[in-house]
Design a protein around this motif. Structure first.
Motif, PDB file in Angstrom:
ATOM      1  N   PHE A  73       0.803  -1.223   0.000  1.00  0.00           N
ATOM      2  CA  PHE A  73       0.000   0.000   0.000  1.00  0.00           C
ATOM      3  C   PHE A  73       0.836   1.273   0.000  1.00  0.00           C
ATOM      4  O   PHE A  73       0.322   2.366   0.232  1.00  0.00           O
ATOM      5  CB  PHE A  73      -0.935   0.000   1.215  1.00  0.00           C
ATOM      6  N   GLY A  74       2.127   1.130  -0.269  1.00  0.00           N
ATOM      7  CA  GLY A  74       2.973   2.310  -0.371  1.00  0.00           C
ATOM      8  C   GLY A  74       3.207   3.027   0.939  1.00  0.00           C
ATOM      9  O   GLY A  74       3.433   4.246   0.968  1.00  0.00           O
ATOM     10  N   LEU A  75       3.165   2.292   2.050  1.00  0.00           N
ATOM     11  CA  LEU A  75       3.370   2.897   3.364  1.00  0.00           C
ATOM     12  C   LEU A  75       4.826   2.893   3.786  1.00  0.00           C
ATOM     13  O   LEU A  75       5.185   3.497   4.790  1.00  0.00           O
ATOM     14  CB  LEU A  75       2.541   2.148   4.427  1.00  0.00           C
ATOM     15  N   GLY A  76       5.671   2.198   3.041  1.00  0.00           N
ATOM     16  CA  GLY A  76       7.073   2.100   3.420  1.00  0.00           C
ATOM     17  C   GLY A  76       7.287   0.993   4.434  1.00  0.00           C
ATOM     18  O   GLY A  76       6.358   0.522   5.087  1.00  0.00           O
ATOM     19  N   ARG A  77       8.537   0.561   4.567  1.00  0.00           N
ATOM     20  CA  ARG A  77       8.881  -0.470   5.539  1.00  0.00           C
ATOM     21  C   ARG A  77       9.167   0.172   6.882  1.00  0.00           C
ATOM     22  O   ARG A  77       9.911   1.130   6.970  1.00  0.00           O
ATOM     23  CB  ARG A  77      10.095  -1.281   5.071  1.00  0.00           C
ATOM     24  N   ILE A  78       8.583  -0.368   7.952  1.00  0.00           N
ATOM     25  CA  ILE A  78       8.760   0.208   9.270  1.00  0.00           C
ATOM     26  C   ILE A  78      10.205   0.110   9.734  1.00  0.00           C
ATOM     27  O   ILE A  78      10.676   0.905  10.540  1.00  0.00           O
ATOM     28  CB  ILE A  78       7.813  -0.489  10.280  1.00  0.00           C
ATOM     29  N   SER A  79      10.939  -0.880   9.204  1.00  0.00           N
ATOM     30  CA  SER A  79      12.311  -1.111   9.649  1.00  0.00           C
ATOM     31  C   SER A  79      13.352  -0.429   8.764  1.00  0.00           C
ATOM     32  O   SER A  79      14.552  -0.598   8.982  1.00  0.00           O
ATOM     33  CB  SER A  79      12.586  -2.620   9.707  1.00  0.00           C
ATOM     34  N   THR A  80      12.930   0.319   7.761  1.00  0.00           N
ATOM     35  CA  THR A  80      13.884   1.007   6.894  1.00  0.00           C
ATOM     36  C   THR A  80      14.680   2.029   7.685  1.00  0.00           C
ATOM     37  O   THR A  80      14.123   2.821   8.440  1.00  0.00           O
ATOM     38  CB  THR A  80      13.156   1.712   5.732  1.00  0.00           C
ATOM     39  N   SER A  81      16.001   2.016   7.540  1.00  0.00           N
ATOM     40  CA  SER A  81      16.826   2.958   8.284  1.00  0.00           C
ATOM     41  C   SER A  81      16.572   4.372   7.805  1.00  0.00           C
ATOM     42  O   SER A  81      16.178   4.614   6.665  1.00  0.00           O
ATOM     43  CB  SER A  81      18.309   2.618   8.118  1.00  0.00           C
ATOM     44  N   ALA A  82      16.795   5.336   8.704  1.00  0.00           N
ATOM     45  CA  ALA A  82      16.603   6.738   8.353  1.00  0.00           C
ATOM     46  C   ALA A  82      17.522   7.139   7.207  1.00  0.00           C
ATOM     47  O   ALA A  82      17.149   7.943   6.340  1.00  0.00           O
ATOM     48  CB  ALA A  82      16.850   7.609   9.577  1.00  0.00           C
ATOM     49  N   ASP A  83      18.725   6.580   7.180  1.00  0.00           N
ATOM     50  CA  ASP A  83      19.681   6.929   6.128  1.00  0.00           C
ATOM     51  C   ASP A  83      19.215   6.433   4.762  1.00  0.00           C
ATOM     52  O   ASP A  83      19.531   7.042   3.735  1.00  0.00           O
ATOM     53  CB  ASP A  83      21.058   6.346   6.447  1.00  0.00           C
ATOM     54  N   ASP A  84      18.469   5.318   4.740  1.00  0.00           N
ATOM     55  CA  ASP A  84      18.014   4.745   3.473  1.00  0.00           C
ATOM     56  C   ASP A  84      16.637   5.255   3.045  1.00  0.00           C
ATOM     57  O   ASP A  84      16.204   4.986   1.933  1.00  0.00           O
ATOM     58  CB  ASP A  84      17.953   3.217   3.574  1.00  0.00           C
ATOM     59  N   ALA A  85      15.962   5.967   3.931  1.00  0.00           N
ATOM     60  CA  ALA A  85      14.584   6.366   3.657  1.00  0.00           C
ATOM     61  C   ALA A  85      14.489   7.558   2.718  1.00  0.00           C
ATOM     62  O   ALA A  85      13.415   7.858   2.201  1.00  0.00           O
ATOM     63  CB  ALA A  85      13.861   6.684   4.963  1.00  0.00           C
ATOM     64  N   GLY A  86      15.610   8.252   2.491  1.00  0.00           N
ATOM     65  CA  GLY A  86      15.584   9.421   1.620  1.00  0.00           C
ATOM     66  C   GLY A  86      14.952  10.616   2.303  1.00  0.00           C
ATOM     67  O   GLY A  86      15.016  10.765   3.535  1.00  0.00           O
ATOM     68  N   VAL A  87      14.310  11.469   1.524  1.00  0.00           N
ATOM     69  CA  VAL A  87      13.678  12.668   2.071  1.00  0.00           C
ATOM     70  C   VAL A  87      12.399  12.276   2.799  1.00  0.00           C
ATOM     71  O   VAL A  87      11.524  11.625   2.238  1.00  0.00           O
ATOM     72  CB  VAL A  87      13.357  13.677   0.948  1.00  0.00           C
ATOM     73  N   TRP A  88      12.291  12.669   4.032  1.00  0.00           N
ATOM     74  CA  TRP A  88      11.129  12.322   4.836  1.00  0.00           C
ATOM     75  C   TRP A  88       9.922  13.175   4.463  1.00  0.00           C
ATOM     76  O   TRP A  88      10.060  14.361   4.148  1.00  0.00           O
ATOM     77  CB  TRP A  88      11.433  12.551   6.309  1.00  0.00           C
ATOM     78  N   PRO A  89       8.712  12.611   4.543  1.00  0.00           N
ATOM     79  CA  PRO A  89       7.519  13.459   4.471  1.00  0.00           C
ATOM     80  C   PRO A  89       7.527  14.434   5.644  1.00  0.00           C
ATOM     81  O   PRO A  89       7.996  14.088   6.735  1.00  0.00           O
ATOM     82  CB  PRO A  89       6.361  12.451   4.589  1.00  0.00           C
ATOM     83  N   PRO A  90       7.038  15.644   5.458  1.00  0.00           N
ATOM     84  CA  PRO A  90       7.112  16.641   6.528  1.00  0.00           C
ATOM     85  C   PRO A  90       6.202  16.322   7.708  1.00  0.00           C
ATOM     86  O   PRO A  90       5.309  15.475   7.626  1.00  0.00           O
ATOM     87  CB  PRO A  90       6.678  17.933   5.837  1.00  0.00           C
ATOM     88  N   VAL A  91       6.443  17.030   8.798  1.00  0.00           N
ATOM     89  CA  VAL A  91       5.569  16.938   9.965  1.00  0.00           C
ATOM     90  C   VAL A  91       4.162  17.359   9.541  1.00  0.00           C
ATOM     91  O   VAL A  91       3.998  18.425   8.942  1.00  0.00           O
ATOM     92  CB  VAL A  91       6.072  17.851  11.101  1.00  0.00           C
ATOM     93  N   PRO A  92       3.142  16.547   9.791  1.00  0.00           N
ATOM     94  CA  PRO A  92       1.784  16.910   9.367  1.00  0.00           C
ATOM     95  C   PRO A  92       1.373  18.295   9.860  1.00  0.00           C
ATOM     96  O   PRO A  92       1.601  18.649  11.021  1.00  0.00           O
ATOM     97  CB  PRO A  92       0.912  15.820  10.008  1.00  0.00           C
ATOM     98  N   GLY A  93       0.810  19.073   8.954  1.00  0.00           N
ATOM     99  CA  GLY A  93       0.358  20.414   9.305  1.00  0.00           C
ATOM    100  C   GLY A  93       1.433  21.464   9.271  1.00  0.00           C
ATOM    101  O   GLY A  93       1.186  22.628   9.582  1.00  0.00           O
ATOM    102  N   THR A  94       2.676  21.075   8.884  1.00  0.00           N
ATOM    103  CA  THR A  94       3.790  22.023   8.817  1.00  0.00           C
ATOM    104  C   THR A  94       4.598  21.722   7.556  1.00  0.00           C
ATOM    105  O   THR A  94       4.346  20.753   6.858  1.00  0.00           O
ATOM    106  CB  THR A  94       4.717  21.906  10.043  1.00  0.00           C
ATOM    107  N   GLY A  95       5.588  22.558   7.305  1.00  0.00           N
ATOM    108  CA  GLY A  95       6.520  22.293   6.222  1.00  0.00           C
ATOM    109  C   GLY A  95       7.833  21.744   6.736  1.00  0.00           C
ATOM    110  O   GLY A  95       8.793  21.593   5.965  1.00  0.00           O
ATOM    111  N   GLU A  96       7.913  21.413   8.023  1.00  0.00           N
ATOM    112  CA  GLU A  96       9.148  20.949   8.645  1.00  0.00           C
ATOM    113  C   GLU A  96       9.423  19.492   8.283  1.00  0.00           C
ATOM    114  O   GLU A  96       8.562  18.638   8.436  1.00  0.00           O
ATOM    115  CB  GLU A  96       9.063  21.075  10.172  1.00  0.00           C
ATOM    116  N   ARG A  97      10.621  19.220   7.835  1.00  0.00           N
ATOM    117  CA  ARG A  97      11.021  17.840   7.547  1.00  0.00           C
ATOM    118  C   ARG A  97      11.862  17.250   8.671  1.00  0.00           C
ATOM    119  O   ARG A  97      12.348  16.134   8.573  1.00  0.00           O
ATOM    120  CB  ARG A  97      11.763  17.775   6.216  1.00  0.00           C
ATOM    121  N   SER A  98      12.027  17.995   9.715  1.00  0.00           N
ATOM    122  CA  SER A  98      12.699  17.523  10.922  1.00  0.00           C
ATOM    123  C   SER A  98      12.301  18.455  12.063  1.00  0.00           C
ATOM    124  O   SER A  98      11.997  19.629  11.839  1.00  0.00           O
ATOM    125  CB  SER A  98      14.216  17.535  10.759  1.00  0.00           C
ATOM    126  N   LEU A  99      12.312  17.906  13.272  1.00  0.00           N
ATOM    127  CA  LEU A  99      12.046  18.711  14.458  1.00  0.00           C
ATOM    128  C   LEU A  99      13.311  19.329  15.027  1.00  0.00           C
ATOM    129  O   LEU A  99      13.260  20.013  16.051  1.00  0.00           O
ATOM    130  CB  LEU A  99      11.370  17.856  15.535  1.00  0.00           C
TER     131      LEU A  99
END
Length: 210
Positions: A73-99
């Protein structure tokens, strides 16, 4: 054991201001205790744990099912490392891609030595009593916060709090769907794993030549 979310009101943590727009999903009292200077050992343990690979079969099966659903369903693997995940979807409701931008400036480089390579988290900050890291996937944006809580008499206990922001209706539905499995299977197995691992690490530290 799981504890009431109200326990967070008894302490003033740095994370509170950083995740002011997140929901508190869970608060857990960890089966880990020690002295004031043992928080570093707690971070080491959490960084090196081999979970869920060393967990009981039901936990590994659930993890595998989640990754299978992620592929379907295109949800991604829960165990994928952060380094391999590429660009993260932003924080919902914001444009922040990291806290990280919310972290006080003096703390932004304090967790760079944490050994989380190959894991799906990115570290945010580390103090003598707090550690936080973040995770982002197609269903939610989350933060795991570890705290070293003063119990009095020179003793401290680990506490883990999970903060989340679901991604729309799909994210909320997914979080609701997995909640019974987390409470009945995942977290009990994790707590037993942590208890055993902490006991082994304490014995190793007391061994001659350690």
């Amino acid at each position: 054991m799981k504890v009431s979310n109200d326990v967070l009101k008894t302490q003033r943590w740095i994370i509170t201001d950083i995740v002011h727009d997140f929901d508190v999903e869970d608060v857990w009292a960890l089966p880990i205790d020690g002295g004031a200077d043992d928080f570093g050992a707690v971070i080491d343990l959490m960084s090196f744990i081999d979970f869920p690979e060393s967990a009981p079969l039901p936990v590994r099966l659930l993890w595998g099912i989640r990754d299978l659903l992620g592929r379907m369903f295109g949800l991604g693997r829960i165990s994928t490392s952060a380094d391999d995940a590429g660009v993260w979807p932003p924080v919902p409701g914001t444009g922040e891609r990291s806290l990280l931008g919310r972290v006080p400036e003096e703390l932004r480089n304090t967790a760079t030595d944490s050994r989380l390579a190959g894991k799906p988290f990115r570290p945010l900050y580390l103090t003598g009593t707090e550690f936080a890291d973040e995770i982002s996937n197609r269903t939610m944006y989350g933060v795991m916060h570890l705290a070293w809580v003063d119990q009095g008499g020179g003793r401290y206990q680990g506490q883990m709090t999970v903060y989340v922001k679901p991604r729309g209706a799909v994210g909320k539905a997914y979080m609701a769907f997995i909640k019974p499995f987390r409470y009945a299977i995942i977290y009990p197995a994790l707590m037993r794993y942590l208890e055993r691992s902490w006991a082994v690490s304490r014995v190793a530290d007391r061994s001659p030549g350690a």
